[in-house]
Design a protein around this motif. Structure first.
Motif, PDB file in Angstrom:
ATOM      1  N   ASN A 162       0.832  -1.187   0.000  1.00 24.72           N
ATOM      2  CA  ASN A 162       0.000   0.000   0.000  1.00 24.72           C
ATOM      3  C   ASN A 162       0.871   1.243   0.000  1.00 24.72           C
ATOM      4  OD1 ASN A 162      -2.374  -1.515   0.181  1.00 24.72           O
ATOM      5  ND2 ASN A 162      -2.207  -1.627   2.413  1.00 24.72           N
ATOM      6  N   ALA A 163       0.484   2.210  -0.802  1.00 26.72           N
ATOM      7  CA  ALA A 163       1.224   3.472  -0.827  1.00 26.72           C
ATOM      8  C   ALA A 163       1.009   4.216   0.473  1.00 26.72           C
ATOM      9  CB  ALA A 163       0.754   4.333  -2.002  1.00 26.72           C
ATOM     10  N   ILE A 164       2.019   4.945   0.928  1.00 25.49           N
ATOM     11  CA  ILE A 164       1.914   5.727   2.154  1.00 25.49           C
ATOM     12  C   ILE A 164       1.236   7.048   1.828  1.00 25.49           C
ATOM     13  CG2 ILE A 164       3.216   6.856   3.987  1.00 25.49           C
ATOM     14  CD1 ILE A 164       5.432   4.871   3.500  1.00 25.49           C
ATOM     15  N   ALA A 165       0.217   7.365   2.586  1.00 27.34           N
ATOM     16  CA  ALA A 165      -0.459   8.642   2.378  1.00 27.34           C
ATOM     17  C   ALA A 165       0.435   9.773   2.844  1.00 27.34           C
ATOM     18  CB  ALA A 165      -1.773   8.669   3.145  1.00 27.34           C
ATOM     19  N   HIS A 220      16.363  16.072   5.242  1.00 28.21           N
ATOM     20  CA  HIS A 220      16.308  14.944   6.182  1.00 28.21           C
ATOM     21  C   HIS A 220      15.430  15.227   7.394  1.00 28.21           C
ATOM     22  CE1 HIS A 220      19.688  17.295   7.928  1.00 28.21           C
ATOM     23  NE2 HIS A 220      19.306  16.794   9.072  1.00 28.21           N
ATOM     24  N   SER A 221      15.314  16.487   7.820  1.00 28.07           N
ATOM     25  CA  SER A 221      14.467  16.778   8.979  1.00 28.07           C
ATOM     26  C   SER A 221      12.985  16.701   8.613  1.00 28.07           C
ATOM     27  CB  SER A 221      14.811  18.155   9.560  1.00 28.07           C
ATOM     28  OG  SER A 221      14.592  19.184   8.612  1.00 28.07           O
ATOM     29  N   GLU A 222      12.632  17.105   7.399  1.00 27.65           N
ATOM     30  CA  GLU A 222      11.240  16.992   6.950  1.00 27.65           C
ATOM     31  C   GLU A 222      10.837  15.529   6.809  1.00 27.65           C
ATOM     32  OE1 GLU A 222      10.783  21.017   4.228  1.00 27.65           O
ATOM     33  OE2 GLU A 222      11.915  19.315   3.435  1.00 27.65           O
ATOM     34  N   LEU A 223      11.741  14.718   6.262  1.00 26.75           N
ATOM     35  CA  LEU A 223      11.440  13.302   6.093  1.00 26.75           C
ATOM     36  C   LEU A 223      11.376  12.599   7.452  1.00 26.75           C
ATOM     37  CD1 LEU A 223      10.867  11.365   3.808  1.00 26.75           C
ATOM     38  CD2 LEU A 223      13.309  10.797   3.732  1.00 26.75           C
ATOM     39  N   ALA A 224      12.257  12.992   8.373  1.00 20.95           N
ATOM     40  CA  ALA A 224      12.237  12.412   9.720  1.00 20.95           C
ATOM     41  C   ALA A 224      10.915  12.694  10.417  1.00 20.95           C
ATOM     42  CB  ALA A 224      13.398  12.965  10.546  1.00 20.95           C
ATOM     43  N   HIS A 260       8.002  13.001   9.097  1.00 19.71           N
ATOM     44  CA  HIS A 260       7.006  12.088   8.537  1.00 19.71           C
ATOM     45  C   HIS A 260       7.167  10.684   9.116  1.00 19.71           C
ATOM     46  CE1 HIS A 260       4.242  10.313   5.730  1.00 19.71           C
ATOM     47  NE2 HIS A 260       5.188   9.561   5.192  1.00 19.71           N
ATOM     48  N   ILE A 261       8.413  10.202   9.196  1.00 25.50           N
ATOM     49  CA  ILE A 261       8.666   8.849   9.707  1.00 25.50           C
ATOM     50  C   ILE A 261       8.236   8.726  11.160  1.00 25.50           C
ATOM     51  CG2 ILE A 261      10.492   7.195  10.265  1.00 25.50           C
ATOM     52  CD1 ILE A 261      12.051   8.367   7.835  1.00 25.50           C
ATOM     53  N   LEU A 262       8.608   9.690  11.991  1.00 26.09           N
ATOM     54  CA  LEU A 262       8.305   9.611  13.420  1.00 26.09           C
ATOM     55  C   LEU A 262       6.811   9.727  13.685  1.00 26.09           C
ATOM     56  CD1 LEU A 262      11.260  11.618  14.993  1.00 26.09           C
ATOM     57  CD2 LEU A 262      11.108   9.199  14.402  1.00 26.09           C
ATOM     58  N   LYS A 263       6.116  10.491  12.857  1.00 23.69           N
ATOM     59  CA  LYS A 263       4.661  10.556  13.001  1.00 23.69           C
ATOM     60  C   LYS A 263       4.015   9.229  12.622  1.00 23.69           C
ATOM     61  CE  LYS A 263       4.066  15.550  12.584  1.00 23.69           C
ATOM     62  NZ  LYS A 263       3.687  16.688  11.688  1.00 23.69           N
ATOM     63  N   CYS A 266      10.479  18.712  17.544  1.00 19.17           N
ATOM     64  CA  CYS A 266      11.873  19.079  17.813  1.00 19.17           C
ATOM     65  C   CYS A 266      12.798  18.534  16.732  1.00 19.17           C
ATOM     66  CB  CYS A 266      12.292  18.563  19.188  1.00 19.17           C
ATOM     67  SG  CYS A 266      11.369  19.313  20.550  1.00 19.17           S
ATOM     68  N   VAL A 267      12.549  17.296  16.312  1.00 18.29           N
ATOM     69  CA  VAL A 267      13.350  16.712  15.237  1.00 18.29           C
ATOM     70  C   VAL A 267      13.131  17.482  13.935  1.00 18.29           C
ATOM     71  CG1 VAL A 267      13.618  14.671  13.777  1.00 18.29           C
ATOM     72  CG2 VAL A 267      13.479  14.421  16.270  1.00 18.29           C
ATOM     73  N   ARG A 268      11.888  17.792  13.650  1.00 13.02           N
ATOM     74  CA  ARG A 268      11.561  18.494  12.404  1.00 13.02           C
ATOM     75  C   ARG A 268      12.268  19.847  12.313  1.00 13.02           C
ATOM     76  NH1 ARG A 268      11.366  21.351   8.895  1.00 13.02           N
ATOM     77  NH2 ARG A 268       9.662  21.967   7.492  1.00 13.02           N
TER      78      ARG A 268
END
Length: 297
Positions: A2-5, A191-195, A197-200, A211-213
């Motif tokens: 499944n694609a990630i929304a 990398h902070s924008e992608l992080a 998304h991953i952590l959420k 804080c990571v973002r």
């Protein structure tokens, strides 16, 4: 699959993220659920060694490593330690929490990133652990930051997690420092924008994800701006020493407070306390990779 929304956002860069990037996020090792349980437990006013045992024993590999550490040469003892509560008492709760967070995320941080300038001897892992330890010290020394020490440690461990995905899409950098523009050109996000998304996706609390973002631009983090300032300052200090990028590092090198005056003022860390803060950070970083290797291998 499944694609990630993509998350709801006004940032149009999400429209240009390559589908392969979203696929790669799904292949990352999942964050151990023990991290979330430990974060929740550490926020309680009262807890016991038995409480931590209940969480640790959900992960047999983690339990085995905690016992291995308790019976290692790092701790003097007259007999073998055979139970988790005994190990908790011997190791100490504060050290135990650091160990659990580090071990539970090692599948993410103990990775070689060929296109970023980390040294080959687990440089990304050492850098992540160093920023985690430094963030913890800074939070404990700040008079204004309301982020907990545990949240700061986990945020420090995971602050650069977006690089794990971006690394595979970068052209060969041949030792050059990877810039934000290079990341955006490669995958559509830094990398902070992608992080973020991953952590959420992993349901980590806003106190960590925000804080990571924004650890490179703490004033954009809203109510968590001081937590983001902690991460940015921690990365700046570790970067000054080349932690994870040079091997070995010289922690005796002075760190000029003038480089970080804006963050220090925002955190309520007076300049006359700077030398003590740096001393405390050094004490937490000495032998970092060796100590963690004792229980992580």
């Amino acid at each position: 699959m499944n694609a990630i929304a993509t998350p709801p956002t006004a940032d149009t860069r999400w429209r240009t993220v390559r589908f392969e990037v979203l696929e790669r996020i799904e292949t990352l090792p999942s964050l151990n659920a023990v991290v979330l349980e430990f974060l929740e437990l550490s926020q309680k006013e009262f807890f016991t060694a038995r409480d931590f045992e209940a969480v640790i024993c959900k992960d047999q590999a983690l339990a085995a490593r905690v016992l291995k550490l308790a019976n290692s040469g790092l701790y003097g003892r007259s007999r073998s330690i055979t139970s988790i509560p005994e190990a908790v008492v011997l190791i100490g709760l504060e050290s135990l929490k650091k160990i659990v967070f580090a071990v539970s995320t090692e599948g993410l941080t103990r990775r070689a990133l060929a296109n970023y300038c980390y040294h080959e001897e687990q440089g990304f892992w050492v850098h992540s652990l160093g920023v985690a330890q430094t963030s913890r010290v800074l939070v404990e020394g700040s008079t204004l930051c309301r982020m907990s020490a545990e949240e700061a440690f986990v945020a420090g461990l995971l602050h650069d997690i977006g690089k794990l995905v971006i690394n595979d899409f970068l052209p060969a950098t041949e030792g050059r420092r990877v810039t934000r523009d290079m990341e955006v050109e490669a995958v559509g996000l830094d990398h902070s924008e992608l992080a973020d998304h991953i952590l959420k996706q992993w349901n980590l609390p806003d106190s960590i994800t925000a804080c990571v973002r924004h650890h490179h631009d703490f004033r954009q983090a809203g109510e968590w701006d001081r937590g983001a300032a902690v991460l940015g300052l921690a990365e700046g200090i570790c970067g000054h020493w080349g932690l994870g990028r040079q091997n070995p590092v010289d922690l005796s090198e002075d760190v000029p407070a003038e480089k970080f005056q804006e963050a220090l003022a925002h955190l309520g860390l007076p300049l006359d306390k700077w030398d003590q803060v740096i001393w405390d950070i050094r004490q937490n970083l000495v032998g970092l990779d060796g100590i963690f290797r004792d229980y992580a291998d």
